[in-house]
Design a protein around this motif. Structure first.
Motif, short mmCIF file in Angstrom:
data_model
loop_
_atom_site.label_atom_id
_atom_site.label_comp_id
_atom_site.label_asym_id
_atom_site.label_seq_id
_atom_site.Cartn_x
_atom_site.Cartn_y
_atom_site.Cartn_z
N ASN A 129 -12.47 5.40 8.25
CA ASN A 129 -13.65 5.52 7.40
C ASN A 129 -13.53 4.50 6.27
OD1 ASN A 129 -12.12 6.80 5.18
ND2 ASN A 129 -11.90 8.45 6.68
N PHE A 175 -3.64 6.64 4.26
CA PHE A 175 -2.60 7.34 5.02
C PHE A 175 -3.19 8.41 5.94
CE2 PHE A 175 0.76 10.45 5.65
CZ PHE A 175 1.88 9.67 5.85
N PHE A 176 -4.08 9.23 5.36
CA PHE A 176 -4.65 10.32 6.16
C PHE A 176 -5.96 9.86 6.80
CE2 PHE A 176 -1.97 12.76 3.14
CZ PHE A 176 -1.14 13.37 4.06
N GLY A 177 -5.83 8.97 7.77
CA GLY A 177 -7.01 8.49 8.49
C GLY A 177 -7.32 9.41 9.66
N VAL A 178 -8.37 9.04 10.41
CA VAL A 178 -8.81 9.96 11.48
C VAL A 178 -7.82 10.09 12.63
CG1 VAL A 178 -11.28 9.71 11.02
CG2 VAL A 178 -10.16 8.12 12.56
N ASN A 191 0.82 -1.21 0.00
CA ASN A 191 0.00 0.00 0.00
C ASN A 191 0.86 1.26 0.00
OD1 ASN A 191 -2.99 -0.45 0.15
ND2 ASN A 191 -2.37 -1.82 1.80
N GLU A 236 -0.84 3.67 -8.36
CA GLU A 236 -0.97 4.54 -7.20
C GLU A 236 -0.33 5.88 -7.52
OE1 GLU A 236 -2.38 5.56 -4.15
OE2 GLU A 236 -2.44 3.39 -3.99
N ALA A 243 -13.42 5.02 3.01
CA ALA A 243 -12.88 5.50 1.73
C ALA A 243 -11.81 4.56 1.18
CB ALA A 243 -12.32 6.90 1.91
N THR A 284 -4.43 9.92 12.28
CA THR A 284 -3.07 10.25 11.82
C THR A 284 -2.54 11.52 12.52
OG1 THR A 284 -3.50 9.24 9.67
CG2 THR A 284 -1.66 10.78 9.78
N ASN A 337 -13.10 12.63 3.24
CA ASN A 337 -13.53 11.29 3.65
C ASN A 337 -14.36 11.24 4.93
OD1 ASN A 337 -12.26 10.13 1.46
ND2 ASN A 337 -10.32 9.88 2.55
N THR A 338 -14.32 12.30 5.71
CA THR A 338 -15.03 12.22 6.99
C THR A 338 -16.22 13.17 7.11
OG1 THR A 338 -13.38 13.71 7.92
CG2 THR A 338 -13.09 11.38 8.37
N GLU A 357 -0.93 9.16 -6.72
CA GLU A 357 -0.67 10.25 -5.76
C GLU A 357 0.66 10.07 -5.04
OE1 GLU A 357 -4.32 9.24 -4.07
OE2 GLU A 357 -5.22 11.21 -4.33
N THR A 358 0.87 8.84 -4.55
CA THR A 358 2.09 8.66 -3.75
C THR A 358 3.34 8.56 -4.63
OG1 THR A 358 1.52 6.32 -3.55
CG2 THR A 358 1.06 7.73 -1.65
N ALA A 391 -7.76 15.42 2.24
CA ALA A 391 -8.13 13.99 2.25
C ALA A 391 -9.05 13.68 3.42
CB ALA A 391 -6.88 13.14 2.30
N LEU A 392 -8.71 14.25 4.55
CA LEU A 392 -9.46 13.97 5.78
C LEU A 392 -10.89 14.55 5.69
CD1 LEU A 392 -8.71 12.43 8.28
CD2 LEU A 392 -7.91 14.56 9.31
N GLY A 432 -11.52 -1.88 -3.41
CA GLY A 432 -10.61 -0.94 -4.10
C GLY A 432 -9.32 -1.58 -4.55
N ALA A 457 -2.99 -7.16 -2.73
CA ALA A 457 -3.16 -5.74 -3.07
C ALA A 457 -2.49 -5.40 -4.40
CB ALA A 457 -2.58 -4.86 -1.96
N TRP A 507 -2.61 18.61 1.92
CA TRP A 507 -3.08 17.35 1.32
C TRP A 507 -3.82 16.51 2.38
CZ3 TRP A 507 0.88 13.02 -0.49
CH2 TRP A 507 0.17 11.93 -0.99
N GLY A 508 -3.23 16.44 3.55
CA GLY A 508 -3.83 15.65 4.63
C GLY A 508 -5.20 16.19 5.02
N GLY A 554 -9.06 2.03 -2.51
CA GLY A 554 -7.74 1.39 -2.47
C GLY A 554 -6.61 2.40 -2.51
N SER A 555 -6.94 3.67 -2.36
CA SER A 555 -5.93 4.73 -2.48
C SER A 555 -5.06 4.83 -1.23
CB SER A 555 -6.64 6.05 -2.73
OG SER A 555 -5.84 7.12 -2.29
N ALA A 556 -3.75 4.90 -1.45
CA ALA A 556 -2.82 5.05 -0.32
C ALA A 556 -3.06 6.37 0.41
CB ALA A 556 -1.38 4.98 -0.82
N SER A 557 -3.49 7.38 -0.33
CA SER A 557 -3.76 8.67 0.29
C SER A 557 -4.91 8.56 1.29
CB SER A 557 -4.09 9.69 -0.80
OG SER A 557 -4.65 10.84 -0.26
N ASP A 558 -5.98 7.85 0.90
CA ASP A 558 -7.12 7.66 1.81
C ASP A 558 -6.73 6.80 3.01
OD1 ASP A 558 -8.82 9.16 0.24
OD2 ASP A 558 -9.46 7.44 -0.96
#
Lengths: 448, 396
Positions: free
Chosen positions: A165, A178-181, A101, B321, A167, A183, B394-395, B323-324, B390-391, A335, B13, B386-387, A172-176
């Motif tokens: 969450n 990585f930036f979890g609640v 990932n 992938e 997402a 982090t 998604n939330t 973005e990264t 993204a946050l 994903g 994956a 970016w963080g 399947g995005s590494a960005s989604d």
């Protein structure tokens, strides 16, 4: 029939392989947190030395730097990949999930790490060899690079707990992922601890300068006391924020030990505050011996329980709430095209699905039943439990004794509690009946 | 053992980018890692000899501390540069790497702590040598431990490319062994790798001598001594390595493969350049080429073994992938190159003169410092922006 992509099992007697990872992780956290904190502290000191024209601060930085180089960078740079190595041996599919990932995030961290390590040599060895303005710029970049390494690893280790969450599971995005609640709370929790550790290490150096320059020693010890206190305060606040962002299974574990955690944190906070208070108001009382002792007390009392708790709270998962600690994938991740393996295992069992089962053990016979049972228990349980009767780390046989007295009782517990996923912190291990029989038979012989 | 079994262990994956890119990055970064492994062990090994001479020989008295310092920094560099190939191999050859790590799990743990002990003792040796020209015994122990770490790493590499033996190693005669104590070496391959420490430290000594030739505080006799000794080591070492390389290639049946032939040609060129001893920087450039070829040969052996069993590396399922990878490429190219250029340019200019280097009057270093700082600040701002995006996405 397609099998599961499992790996051989490595088991460390009496402790279990995951414990080795915990030990390496704790040492790494002590070293790496100190080094990032020291990066920030260096920037502060270099700024002060340059703006106020105080050359004596450079001597302090040089001494601190040598300590940092030996302690933090030698140990930190080895135990960092070392966690990775030991995690690989303990949970190959867990680490594989993280690698597949986040490989580019790790590669980005590697760039920062290169700058950081080359930078620390330059920072220390060039103090007397380059003009101070350029040296100051180097310390600024070094501090940001150090924080950058944290910024990059924190999303990965936060994902190990959970993304928070749906997402990631859908994209399947590494960005989604990585930036979890959790982090950012996790990041500030660690930054606080890093700042505190940098002050604590700083006191070891400042207290050893008394003979040469008492007033400077006192001034720096006071400053380190303030730095540590501020770091500790940020740690506490962020810890509370962090707790609020944890998943339900983590709260289930936390609920069991919450009272003792709160008590433990209160005691530690008082102890640390008294120590930092002495450094601020009576800096001459801080000797080098006391400072070294307190570094170990704070490091061990602060890091080991914290990391143990984090590891426990993650259960029954090892990464992203889709891989169990026993390396079985426990949910679909559309994903990434990943499929839940639990139903497959329930229908067919390890003896058909595990590619590493020797041919002679694929069919249970009266002669090999105990051997098969041992193999299955090692595969399904040894990542979290030591298997010896008096094992040191979550000893399975000791725990079994509290739950069931005989083979039938053991089987009933595995089948009806663990097999149905009724325990919030245990993986759902649903298997064919004959495999439960073999596991229960072996556990019963060991638990006697 | 066949491809079905190996493919089974591929991560569900998938890989986040084209496998050939990871393969290329692996070859490149392993070569860099190996260069510092060889320099570290070569410098430490030679310094042990030097520490027996430095009390009576004025040349060794100057040279030995520099050799020890070189080895010390090289250990840090080898660790740093070792992380990247470790990362890339796990992406495309995950089955081999993880099987090796579980079969030898106990040695994984031993490796980590042996490396810490070996490196800490190296610092001890360095400190003892600085204070009293002593510490040879500590240095020797450090050397033995670090060589042992190298052998363990070799063990992991050998196991990872032996899929036909995995099941037998895990369950000899059908009895499972969970101890993680598997240990398997390929003596010719190992001997070849270890032999390379000699020419690498020899060529480093030629570089060292050329680099310091502009400094007035080092006599020409001293620099000639170092350079000549370096040349002898480079030539003798390269001859030993070349023989071992040919034996190794005969063993794996690849002697006449184009990559192997190209490697042999590059080694001959390197040997001639080292013997001529005119411009050591050019020699080092060819050494890097040789290192890349050797890394390529290692990969060729692995690729042949795995594809021979039907493992389709380039057919590894892929989940792109973007973005990264964009983050990595921008960080690597812009921040990495600028930042390292800043520190290395400064280090080069400091090393070239005596006394304090006023970099604030040097346009190149000052510009590099300012740009590096600006890039770091921008990077952090982008990270948080970016963080947050993204946050919130998604939330909320």
């Amino acid at each position: 029939m397609e099998m599961l992509g499992l790996y051989p099992v490595f088991y460390f007697p009496n402790y279990g392989s995951a414990w080795l990872m915990g030990l390496t992780g704790t040492i790494h956290i002590m070293a790496s947190h100190t080094s990032v904190g020291a990066g920030l502290l260096f920037a502060f000191l270099a700024h002060k030395a340059y703006k106020e024209d105080r050359p004596e601060l450079y001597d302090y930085m040089k001494r601190y730097g040598m300590f940092l180089l030996i302690f933090s960078y030698v140990i930190g740079s080895i135990t960092g990949p070392g966690i990775w190595y030991t995690a690989t041996a303990a949970s190959p599919r867990g680490i594989s999930a993280l690698i597949h990932n986040f490989v580019w995030v790790w590669a980005t961290e590697w760039v920062f790490f290169i700058y950081e390590v080359i930078g620390v040599f330059a920072l220390i060895y060039f103090i007397d060899k380059v003009d101070r303005k350029t040296h100051l710029k180097l310390t600024y970049t070094f501090a940001i690079a150090s924080v950058g390494t944290l910024a990059l690893i924190i999303g990965i280790i936060s994902f190990m707990m959970w993304p928070g969450n749906d997402a990631y599971y859908n994209t399947g995005s590494a960005s989604d992922a990585f930036f979890g609640v959790n982090t950012f709370p996790h990041m500030f929790l660690r930054i606080g601890f890093m700042i505190m550790m940098s002050g604590i290490i700083g006191m070891i150096i400042s207290s050893s300068m008394k003979k040469e320059n008492l007033s400077l020693s006192k001034e720096l010890t006071q400053k380190m006391g303030i730095v540590s206190l501020l770091g500790g305060f940020l740690t506490l606040l962020s810890f509370m924020w962090y707790i609020m962002t944890l998943p339900v299974n983590a709260h289930a574990i936390l609920g069991i030990t919450l009272d003792s955690i709160i008590m433990n944190r209160i005691i530690l906070s008082i102890l640390f505050s008294v120590y930092f208070g002495i450094a601020i108001f009576k800096p001459q009382w801080i000797s080098r011996t006391l400072a070294i002792t307190m570094m170990f007390v704070i490091g061990i009392a602060g890091v080991w329980p914290g990391e143990k708790l984090r590891e426990s709270m993650r259960k029954p998962y090892v990464a992203g709430q889709y891989i169990y600690s026993n390396n079985i994938i426990s949910r679909d991740v559309p994903g990434k095209g990943i499929k839940n393996e639990v139903p497959l295992l329930a229908a067919n069992g390890y003896l058909k699905m595990d590619p590493w089962v020797p041919t002679r053990l694929r069919t249970i016979t009266p002669e090999n039943k105990l051997e098969v049972g041992k193999m299955l228990v090692t595969r399904a349980c040894s990542n979290c439990h030591s298997l010896e009767k008096y094992g040191s780390y979550r000893p399975m046989m000791g725990l079994v004794g509290k739950i069931a007295q005989d083979e039938a009782g053991i089987k009933s517990y595995i089948k009806n509690v663990i097999g149905t996923g009724s325990s919030p912190y245990m993986p759902k291990i649903a298997l064919p009946d004959e495999e439960y029989d073999a596991m229960a038979a072996w556990i019963a012989t060991q638990a006697k | 053992m066949d491809a079905t079994f190996i493919n089974l262990m591929r991560d569900p994956a998938g890989v986040p980018f084209f496998p050939v890119v990871f393969q290329g990055l692996y070859i490149l970064t392993w070569a860099l890692h190996a260069a510092f492994v060889l320099l570290a062990l070569g410098a430490l090994g030679l310094s042990l000899y030097g520490s027996t001479k430095q009390k009576t020989d004025s040349n060794w008295k100057i040279f030995n501390p520099h050799l020890i310092m070189t080895g010390k920094i090289s250990v840090s560099m080898l660790i740093l540069l070792g992380i990247a190939p470790l990362l890339f191999t796990q992406v495309i050859y995950d089955s081999g790497w993880y099987v090796a790590n579980t079969l030898s799990g106990a040695f994984v743990f031993i490796f980590v702590y042996a490396l810490i002990a070996g490196y800490m003792m190296y610092y001890w040796y360095s400190s003892a040598n600085k204070k009293s020209n002593g510490g040879t015994l500590i240095g020797l122990i450090s050397f033995v431990i670090l060589v042992f770490c190298g052998i363990l790493m070799h063990n992991f590499a050998v196991e990872s490319i032996s899929p036909d033996k995995w099941q037998e190693w895990y369950a000899p005669n059908g009895v499972i062994d969970n101890s993680g104590l598997n240990f398997h070496i390929d003596i010719i391959r190992l001997a070849f790798m270890v032999s390379l420490t000699i020419p690498v430290v020899g060529i480093f000594m030629q570089n060292y001598s050329d680099f310091l030739s502009t400094r007035k505080d080092f006599s020409s006799e001293y620099l000639t001594f170092v350079k000549n000794l370096g040349t002898k080591l480079a030539v003798v070492g390269l001859l030993i390595s070349a023989v071992l390389f040919v034996v190794w290639m005969l063993q794996v049946g690849l002697l006449f493969h184009p990559v192997v032939l190209a490697t042999i040609v590059s080694v001959v060129i390197l040997l001639l350049l080292a013997m001529r001893n005119k411009n050591s920087y050019v020699t080092t450039g060819i050494l890097v080429v040789v290192a890349l070829f050797i890394s390529g040969v290692r990969e060729l052996i692995r690729y042949n073994i795995m594809s021979g069993l039907g493992y389709d590396l380039y057919g590894y399922p892929m989940n792109l992938e973007w973005e990264t990878i964009i983050m990595f490429l921008l960080t690597f190219v812009i921040l990495g190159f600028t930042g390292i250029a800043f520190i290395l340019t400064m280090a080069w200019k400091i090393g070239k003169r005596e006394g304090v280097f006023d970099a604030s009057k040097d346009v190149a270093v000052t510009r590099l410092a300012n740009v590096t700082l600006a890039i770091f600040v921008i990077w952090i701002v982008v990270y948080f922006a970016w963080g947050m995006v993204a946050l919130f996405k998604n939330t909320l």
